[in-house]
Enzyme design. Sequence first.
Site, PDB file in Angstrom:
ATOM      1  N   THR A   1       1.781  -5.253   3.776  1.00  0.00           N
ATOM      2  CA  THR A   1       1.251  -6.340   4.589  1.00  0.00           C
ATOM      3  C   THR A   1       1.570  -7.647   3.894  1.00  0.00           C
ATOM      4  OG1 THR A   1      -0.554  -4.863   5.220  1.00  0.00           O
ATOM      5  CG2 THR A   1      -0.805  -7.173   5.758  1.00  0.00           C
TER       6      THR A   1
ATOM      7  N   GLY B   1       0.834  -1.191   0.000  1.00  0.00           N
ATOM      8  CA  GLY B   1       0.000   0.000   0.000  1.00  0.00           C
ATOM      9  C   GLY B   1       0.868   1.240   0.000  1.00  0.00           C
TER      10      GLY B   1
ATOM     11  N   ALA C   1      -4.487  -2.815  -7.728  1.00  0.00           N
ATOM     12  CA  ALA C   1      -4.304  -4.212  -7.326  1.00  0.00           C
ATOM     13  C   ALA C   1      -4.811  -4.462  -5.915  1.00  0.00           C
ATOM     14  CB  ALA C   1      -2.822  -4.579  -7.424  1.00  0.00           C
ATOM     15  N   ASP C   2      -4.638  -3.485  -5.014  1.00  0.00           N
ATOM     16  CA  ASP C   2      -5.117  -3.658  -3.641  1.00  0.00           C
ATOM     17  C   ASP C   2      -6.629  -3.843  -3.610  1.00  0.00           C
ATOM     18  OD1 ASP C   2      -5.464  -1.003  -4.511  1.00  0.00           O
ATOM     19  OD2 ASP C   2      -5.171  -0.162  -2.516  1.00  0.00           O
TER      20      ASP C   2
ATOM     21  N   THR D   1       1.199   3.307   2.502  1.00  0.00           N
ATOM     22  CA  THR D   1       1.792   3.505   3.813  1.00  0.00           C
ATOM     23  C   THR D   1       2.431   2.243   4.368  1.00  0.00           C
ATOM     24  OG1 THR D   1       0.064   5.130   4.242  1.00  0.00           O
ATOM     25  CG2 THR D   1       1.328   4.392   6.135  1.00  0.00           C
ATOM     26  N   ASN D   2       1.755   1.107   4.206  1.00  0.00           N
ATOM     27  CA  ASN D   2       2.226  -0.157   4.770  1.00  0.00           C
ATOM     28  C   ASN D   2       2.326  -1.245   3.722  1.00  0.00           C
ATOM     29  OD1 ASN D   2       2.274   0.416   7.709  1.00  0.00           O
ATOM     30  ND2 ASN D   2       0.103   0.798   7.389  1.00  0.00           N
TER      31      ASN D   2
END
Length: 158
Positions: free
Chosen positions: A13, A8, A100-101, A10-11
């Site tokens: 996972t 993402g 994609a997320d 920010t992160n």
Amino acid sequence: MLLVIDVGNTNMTLGVYEGEQLAATFRMMAETPRTSDEYGVMITQLLKNRGIDVKELEGTIVASVVGGLVRYTETRPIVVGPGTKTGIRIITEDVRAIGADRIVDAVAAYEKYGGPVLVLDFGTATTYDLITEAGEFAAGITAPGIRISAEALWSTAA
């Protein structure tokens, strides 16, 4: 075992699945600039700390473009994006505008709950995506995320 990675704004996972069972999860900051080698070392170390040998990984799915991980996982990753066969048909006006997320979120929600289903993702942006009963990604809305909204409120409100 299957390594899944969602990069993402920010992160980052990560999860490791043994069959359909989620065996381990990890979270890393994605904001800090790093090379693919640095990410590779960090990911392999995270896996090692949980007793997972990268040689045990049979596949990798990435919801972003993370070149260079191939040589660390020893698998050829599936990079999710427009055109990737996921079982969800995107019927929005601009297919390429769906990241994609959001595609992997839609697949996961539809797989778990069926349709119709509304998928909310509270990340850097807050997204609302509608998946139909037939498994079609029909509509999506992007709004400012919680942190962005809070910063705007804090800096502009009386």
